[in-house]
Design an enzyme around this catalytic site. Structure first.
Site, PDB file in Angstrom:
ATOM      1  N   GLU A 250       0.682  -1.510   0.169  1.00 31.79           N
ATOM      2  CA  GLU A 250       0.079  -0.313   0.094  1.00 31.79           C
ATOM      3  C   GLU A 250       0.511   1.393   0.434  1.00 31.79           C
ATOM      4  OE1 GLU A 250      -3.245  -0.043  -0.302  1.00 31.79           O
ATOM      5  OE2 GLU A 250      -3.949  -2.095   0.376  1.00 31.79           O
ATOM      6  N   CYS A 284      -2.384   9.692   2.320  1.00 31.25           N
ATOM      7  CA  CYS A 284      -2.243   8.425   1.491  1.00 31.25           C
ATOM      8  C   CYS A 284      -3.091   9.288   0.570  1.00 31.25           C
ATOM      9  CB  CYS A 284      -2.327   7.343   1.083  1.00 31.25           C
ATOM     10  SG  CYS A 284      -3.379   5.889   1.987  1.00 31.25           S
TER      11      CYS A 284
HETATM   12  P1  NAD Z   1       8.027   5.358   5.339  1.00 29.99           P
HETATM   13  O1  NAD Z   1       7.732   4.516   3.587  1.00 29.99           O
HETATM   14  O2  NAD Z   1       8.910   6.825   4.571  1.00 29.99           O
HETATM   15  O3  NAD Z   1       7.698   4.176   5.914  1.00 29.99           O
HETATM   16  C1  NAD Z   1       7.086   3.547   6.142  1.00 29.99           C
HETATM   17  C2  NAD Z   1       7.572   1.900   7.277  1.00 29.99           C
HETATM   18  O4  NAD Z   1       9.038   1.889   6.125  1.00 29.99           O
HETATM   19  C3  NAD Z   1       8.028   2.617   8.834  1.00 29.99           C
HETATM   20  O5  NAD Z   1       8.097   1.953   9.723  1.00 29.99           O
HETATM   21  C4  NAD Z   1       9.423   3.250   8.096  1.00 29.99           C
HETATM   22  O6  NAD Z   1      10.456   3.014   9.522  1.00 29.99           O
HETATM   23  C5  NAD Z   1       9.974   2.089   7.313  1.00 29.99           C
HETATM   24  N1  NAD Z   1      11.493   2.188   6.713  1.00 29.99           N
HETATM   25  C6  NAD Z   1      11.736   3.658   5.888  1.00 29.99           C
HETATM   26  N2  NAD Z   1      12.850   2.684   5.141  1.00 29.99           N
HETATM   27  C7  NAD Z   1      12.913   1.249   5.315  1.00 29.99           C
HETATM   28  C8  NAD Z   1      13.470   0.385   4.497  1.00 29.99           C
HETATM   29  N3  NAD Z   1      15.095   0.461   4.347  1.00 29.99           N
HETATM   30  N4  NAD Z   1      13.217  -0.639   4.506  1.00 29.99           N
HETATM   31  C9  NAD Z   1      11.955  -1.404   5.238  1.00 29.99           C
HETATM   32  N5  NAD Z   1      11.588  -0.487   6.340  1.00 29.99           N
HETATM   33  C10 NAD Z   1      11.843   0.370   5.888  1.00 29.99           C
HETATM   34  O7  NAD Z   1       6.335   6.494   5.053  1.00 29.99           O
HETATM   35  P2  NAD Z   1       6.393   7.439   5.940  1.00 29.99           P
HETATM   36  O8  NAD Z   1       6.922   8.592   5.530  1.00 29.99           O
HETATM   37  O9  NAD Z   1       6.144   6.573   7.256  1.00 29.99           O
HETATM   38  O10 NAD Z   1       3.882   7.664   5.651  1.00 29.99           O
HETATM   39  C11 NAD Z   1       4.086   7.991   4.404  1.00 29.99           C
HETATM   40  C12 NAD Z   1       4.344   7.173   2.806  1.00 29.99           C
HETATM   41  O11 NAD Z   1       2.711   6.057   3.258  1.00 29.99           O
HETATM   42  C13 NAD Z   1       3.125   8.196   1.703  1.00 29.99           C
HETATM   43  O12 NAD Z   1       3.991   7.874   0.767  1.00 29.99           O
HETATM   44  C14 NAD Z   1       2.089   7.921   1.966  1.00 29.99           C
HETATM   45  O13 NAD Z   1       0.929   7.793   0.558  1.00 29.99           O
HETATM   46  C15 NAD Z   1       1.906   6.229   3.207  1.00 29.99           C
HETATM   47  N6  NAD Z   1       1.232   5.055   2.794  1.00 29.99           N
HETATM   48  C16 NAD Z   1       0.454   5.197   2.045  1.00 29.99           C
HETATM   49  C17 NAD Z   1      -1.215   4.196   2.560  1.00 29.99           C
HETATM   50  C18 NAD Z   1      -1.559   3.399   1.173  1.00 29.99           C
HETATM   51  O14 NAD Z   1      -2.914   2.652   1.983  1.00 29.99           O
HETATM   52  N7  NAD Z   1      -1.636   3.442   0.353  1.00 29.99           N
HETATM   53  C19 NAD Z   1      -2.185   4.913   3.785  1.00 29.99           C
HETATM   54  C20 NAD Z   1      -0.853   5.498   4.577  1.00 29.99           C
HETATM   55  C21 NAD Z   1       0.143   6.284   4.065  1.00 29.99           C
END
Ligand code: NAD
Length: 475
Positions: A250, A284
């Site tokens: 997602e 999102c």
């Molecule tokens: P992010 O991708 O920075 O982080 C998401 C998760 O991934 C966190 O737990 C983070 O610690 C982890 N993470 C970061 N780097 C990683 C790596 N190299 N390997 C593994 N895990 C890692 O996103 P964010 O800033 O926390 O959230 C915002 C983003 O999430 C936005 O782009 C938003 O659109 C998206 N989002 C999507 C949905 C959906 O349902 N499509 C819902 C909510 C948020």
């Protein structure tokens, strides 16, 4: 209020192996709420192994038993909904109404999947040649790694925990570093609801990437369910490829909101406010690109900016505030940079456009004269900024709406027949017609293109945690 700030592995709350911690910050005032345990690589492996050991018994637990544990979790969260909301307000900064809305949405996944746990489908049919019975059963996919973002710290976790538990999987939850306390509270709720030791584990490794890669490489891990940015999702897909881990994704969005000529402007303004300002724009699903037909543009802008200017901004602990803080000063500054870039490129600030002096607040903002393809139009803003593009030709607006690598959600306001026609042409996993919110535990949530793979919620959500098995029996 009791806060849980340790790891949860094999049914035990514990500090990390090297006893180090990170600060959890309240973005409304910059204060440290608590220090949360950092998981070492050994802690992450211990969590995977606990999930591996507990898998056979949980997979064999009667669906009705799993279902009733989920229903109990729903009942506990219902009784404690204000505690649930307050933890989110403190660590995420969102407004009280956004936190209560999220708490309500998040707990519904436990009720919905309590109902789905006892309805896992299978098939039985005769082969065309008549030589065998084709039996298709579905069994839990196995140990699942669930990774969640900070913007909806509760709902993004329950949308994974609930179907995984319903399916009979065991799991490791890795929440975002900004918001681990909502997850640890939910783990406590699941423990109280009767989830056995080892079935759900919680780790917060630092650094994240290498430790997640180690967990994905463990042969017991067969499922990755990730919600977060498209950038991180792409990297995780590459890592998952090494051991062919099944991945549900997602990812990010860049939602268009189109107001067609002939739209009911009361509906468009009301729906647009929900689509833009729900969760302070840190969603999102947030409407990121407003395409407004020239015949209604000025009136829409006037009414929308009046609504934005009337919003009360401040800490979510004051329940009267409409808009809370962004999750961090750096997220706030990212939003401010996008606005100044847009202004430098010719956009006009109709309202807002300012950062707070204290705390991570940004004023509700509306920009007109934004160009399609400019940085603010092509980037997920993730804040309370409405960036308006004026259009004359509906076909051109549809082309521009589709001109993105994302395809999570789109919003259309217009006379119903024309709006439906546009809805069918949008490259988007979800389309809202004449309304500002689509999320519902009973509906399939997910994106096309680089917004994701798979669907969460609905009857599809549990299938992501089940694997089909075909058994042939001679007829
Ligand atoms: P992010 O991708 O920075 O982080 C998401 C998760 O991934 C966190 O737990 C983070 O610690 C982890 N993470 C970061 N780097 C990683 C790596 N190299 N390997 C593994 N895990 C890692 O996103 P964010 O800033 O926390 O959230 C915002 C983003 O999430 C936005 O782009 C938003 O659109 C998206 N989002 C999507 C949905 C959906 O349902 N499509 C819902 C909510 C948020």
């Amino acid at each position: 209020m009791q806060l849980f700030s340790d790891l949860y592995i094999d049914g035990q709350w514990q500090a990390g192996g090297d006893n180090t911690r990170f600060d959890v910050i309240n973005p409304a005032d910059g204060s440290v709420i608590t220090e949360f345990a950092i998981a070492t690589e050994a802690d992450c492996m211990a969590a995977v192994e606990a999930a591996e050991r507990s898998f056979p018994a949980w997979a064999a637990t009667a669906p009705r038993v799993r279902s009733e544990i989920l229903r109990t979790a729903y009942d506990i969260l219902t009784a404690e909904v204000e505690t649930f909301a307050e933890i989110m307000v403190r660590e995420n900064g969102k407004s009280w109404s956004d936190a209560m809305a999220e708490a309500g949405y998040a707990k519904e996944f436990f009720r919905w999947f309590a109902e789905e746990a006892v309805r896992i489908p299978g098939e039985y049919r005769l082969s065309p040649a008549g030589d065998k019975h084709i039996i298709v059963t579905r069994q839990p996919i196995g140990v699942s790694l669930l990774i969640t973002p900070w913007n909806f710290p509760a709902a993004m976790a329950t949308r994974k925990l609930a179907p995984a538990l319903a399916a009979g999987c065991t799991m490791i939850l890795k929440p975002a570093r900004e918001t681990p306390l909502t997850s640890s509270y939910m783990i406590d709720v699941l423990e109280r609801a009767g989830v056995p030791a080892g079935v759900v584990n919680l780790v917060t490794p630092v650094p994240t990437g290498p430790n997640v890669a180690k967990m994905l490489a463990h042969p017991a891990v067969t499922k990755l369910s990730f919600t977060g940015s498209t950038e991180v999702g792409r990297e995780l897909l590459k890592t998952a490829a090494d051991t062919v881990v099944s991945a549900s994704m997602e990812l990010g969005g860049n939602a268009p909101l189109i107001v067609l000529p002939g739209a009911n402007l009361d509906l468009a303004v009301e729906g647009g406010m929900l689509a833009k300002m729900r969760n302070g724009g840190s969603a999102c699903t947030s409407a990121n690109r407003f395409y407004i037909h020239s015949s209604v543009h000025d009136e829409f802008v006037k009414r929308f900016s009046a609504k934005l200017s009337a919003m009360k901004v401040g800490s979510g602990l004051d329940h009267d505030n409409d808009l809370g803080a962004l999750v961090s000063l750096s997220e706030r500054d990212k939003v401010a940079d996008l606005v100044s870039g847009a202004v430098a490129a010719g956009a006009t600030v109709v309202t807002g456009g300012t950062s707070s002096e204290q705390g991570a607040f940004y004023a509700p903002t509306l920009l007109t004269g934004v160009k399609h393809g400019s940085a603010i139009n092509a980037t997920e803003i993730f804040g309370p900024v409405t960036a308006v593009v004026k259009f004359d030709d509906v076909d051109e607006a549809v082309r521009q709406a589709n001109d993105t690598i994302y395809g999570l959600i789109a919003y259309v306001f217009g006379e119903e027949r024309e709006a439906m026609n546009v809805a069918h042409r949008l490259q988007s996993g979800m389309v809202a017609v004449n309304r500002g919110v689509v999320s519902d535990p009973a509906a399939p949530f997910g994106g096309m293109k680089q917004s994701g793979l798979g669907r969460e919620g609905s009857t599809e959500g549990i299938l992501e945690f089940l694997e089909e098995k075909y058994i042939a029996v001679s007829a």
